[in-house]
Design a protein around this motif. Sequence first.
Motif, PDB file in Angstrom:
ATOM      1  N   ARG A  28       0.521  -1.291  -0.034  1.00 31.15           N
ATOM      2  CA  ARG A  28       0.193   0.278   0.099  1.00 31.15           C
ATOM      3  C   ARG A  28       1.064   0.893  -0.195  1.00 31.15           C
ATOM      4  O   ARG A  28       1.819   1.402   0.570  1.00 31.15           O
ATOM      5  N   GLY A  29       0.576   1.814  -0.478  1.00 32.82           N
ATOM      6  CA  GLY A  29       1.013   3.925  -0.510  1.00 32.82           C
ATOM      7  C   GLY A  29       2.738   3.818  -1.462  1.00 32.82           C
ATOM      8  O   GLY A  29       2.981   4.301  -0.942  1.00 32.82           O
ATOM      9  N   ILE A  30       2.462   3.366  -2.126  1.00 32.89           N
ATOM     10  CA  ILE A  30       3.805   3.254  -2.955  1.00 32.89           C
ATOM     11  C   ILE A  30       3.562   4.419  -4.206  1.00 32.89           C
ATOM     12  O   ILE A  30       2.402   4.213  -4.788  1.00 32.89           O
ATOM     13  N   PRO A  31       4.824   5.414  -3.864  1.00 33.88           N
ATOM     14  CA  PRO A  31       4.429   6.609  -4.361  1.00 33.88           C
ATOM     15  C   PRO A  31       4.829   6.224  -5.964  1.00 33.88           C
ATOM     16  O   PRO A  31       6.088   5.172  -6.605  1.00 33.88           O
ATOM     17  N   VAL A  48       8.642  10.225  -9.693  1.00 30.80           N
ATOM     18  CA  VAL A  48       8.888   9.687  -8.268  1.00 30.80           C
ATOM     19  C   VAL A  48      10.479  10.102  -7.663  1.00 30.80           C
ATOM     20  O   VAL A  48      11.091   8.779  -8.401  1.00 30.80           O
ATOM     21  N   ALA A  57       6.037  -0.465   3.052  1.00 33.62           N
ATOM     22  CA  ALA A  57       4.347  -0.155   2.476  1.00 33.62           C
ATOM     23  C   ALA A  57       3.484  -1.122   3.007  1.00 33.62           C
ATOM     24  O   ALA A  57       2.628  -2.135   2.384  1.00 33.62           O
ATOM     25  N   GLY A  61      -1.750   5.687   1.019  1.00 32.92           N
ATOM     26  CA  GLY A  61      -1.038   7.083   1.006  1.00 32.92           C
ATOM     27  C   GLY A  61      -2.641   7.800   1.290  1.00 32.92           C
ATOM     28  O   GLY A  61      -3.203   7.196   1.078  1.00 32.92           O
ATOM     29  N   ASP A  84       1.730  13.518  -0.294  1.00 30.54           N
ATOM     30  CA  ASP A  84       2.145  11.978  -1.117  1.00 30.54           C
ATOM     31  C   ASP A  84       0.498  11.653  -1.981  1.00 30.54           C
ATOM     32  O   ASP A  84       0.925  10.525  -1.415  1.00 30.54           O
ATOM     33  N   THR A  87      -0.298   7.983  -5.540  1.00 33.99           N
ATOM     34  CA  THR A  87       0.331   6.396  -5.219  1.00 33.99           C
ATOM     35  C   THR A  87      -0.216   5.591  -5.581  1.00 33.99           C
ATOM     36  O   THR A  87      -1.562   5.227  -6.389  1.00 33.99           O
ATOM     37  N   ASN A  89      -1.221   0.942  -5.142  1.00 31.20           N
ATOM     38  CA  ASN A  89      -1.691  -0.438  -3.741  1.00 31.20           C
ATOM     39  C   ASN A  89      -1.704  -1.194  -4.731  1.00 31.20           C
ATOM     40  O   ASN A  89      -2.396  -1.272  -5.977  1.00 31.20           O
ATOM     41  N   TRP A 168       4.473   3.108 -14.415  1.00 38.44           N
ATOM     42  CA  TRP A 168       4.670   2.838 -13.074  1.00 38.44           C
ATOM     43  C   TRP A 168       4.364   1.352 -13.641  1.00 38.44           C
ATOM     44  O   TRP A 168       4.832   0.396 -13.040  1.00 38.44           O
TER      45      TRP A 168
END
Length: 521
Positions: A28-31, A48, A57, A61, A84, A87, A89, A168
């Motif tokens: 979770r919350g990976i930029p 990023v 993670a 975010g 941030d 992000t 997930n 990404w």
Amino acid sequence: MTTADGLVVRTAAGAVHGRGEDGLTVFRGIPFAEPPVGEARFGAPRPVRAWEGTREAYEFGPPPPQESGIQGRTGTLDAPTGDDWLTVNVWTPEADPAARRPVMVWIYGGAYKLGHSGSPGYDARHLARAGDLVVVTLNYRVGIEGFASIDGTPANRGLLDQVAALEWVRDNITAFGGDPGQVTVFGESAGAGSVASLLAMPSARGLFRRAIAQSVPGTFFSDALARDIAAEIAKEAGLPPTAAALSAVDPRELTAAGEALGAKMRRYEDRWGQAAPTVTPFSPVVDGEVLPCTPWEALAAGAARDVELLTGHNRDEFRLFLALGGQLGQLGEEQAARALRTFAPGGPDGERAYRAAFPDATPGELYERVHTDWLFNMPTLHLAEAQVAGGGRAHLYELTWPAPGYGGVLGACHGLDIPLLFGTYEADLGNLLFAGSGVPPEAKVLTDHFQTAWTAFARTGEPGWPAYDGQGDGAGGGRLTQVLDVEPEVRPYPDEASRRMWEGYQFAALPLRSAGSAPGE
């Protein structure tokens, strides 16, 4: 590179540590981009920066700045705070680069002004397990930050965020066990409008192989309309409509200006036309660059003929909004006539056509029907037809199973497909749609139908029913549509009366009628 337990994955920017949950590994919350604040405010997303060591993670975010209501609820978001916002997930059965599972990337809805990938209704564990595939959810800028047309800034920043997230996925998902060549992007409502936009955007080409658009809204703004609305938002904040002026205000405070304008948009009908009654000042903008034309025009010209499309709507889409507004059973002839004149194709001829097609309908039913058709059902149907006309392939569905909550009056309303697809009956909008009823066995049957079809489509391009061909008169073969209910049925498109009335209608970008005219009361 992954560890032996699959909990640490190295992305292009650095290593992340996930958690094992219910037989899956969850990150979770990976930029996927830099926080869009400071000098980056109102700009396109920036790559990023790399980090040292391993990043935990574990938590979603923070949501992008937005109004106070979200997913049918009001009040403060139970979510992290911070800048941030951008992000992703990931839910994966196996973070092994050799696994090469299909990937589904979810884009949330919320009228282009609300939404957060960490909302409990989007918990993807059930979907990932059901399909044995990788599910990605993402945040993107909404409201003023993502969609207001401001001089000196790129249009459709929220859509550009989605493109950056898909880039990404392309560059990193193999390490999580996904196949970057088997990506399906899917979304509902504004998320479906985003999916439709991505199909038309040159910058998104090649980033996904398949697309699922659930309840596509027909509202796209012309550049002139979007700029005029943005100027009114800035006026609400007491500022000129420039990036420099608006950047001086905290983004969480600036949302109040959009909310204030939305509350009185109906007074601008002479100026903004059909956009005014929607009470949301945000939509994708046909700016000629980021979004060169509407999705229907792009698809009909063949822009997405290489992308397989699954799209559909719910039978009673607009009834949810009538219920939330306390208008069910309260609408009379005056409101119905005004709605028909505003939204039916052909003006007075369209009003007469609706009354002839539905002679036994009450004024409230006519009001609901034309709103449902204009805002969701006909844009969705026309998206499938444009895809077929452009040489592509599309599958069409209609959800007819009624929501059991709210006294059983909601029918197959807007948003019902979300808890059914994700199996999250008691979260977010599911709290309303299933309120007081519990979770009937039929709901779980529908969830199995949804998850089986959606994941099969992500894996093979075939959801389990024939492709839509755009041919036939509704009396026999052709225009085949999957009717999703406890007992699914393949039949010609069910809403034939509406289809005929809207045949040939062009969903163009909504125009600015008269710049600067004073709003009515």
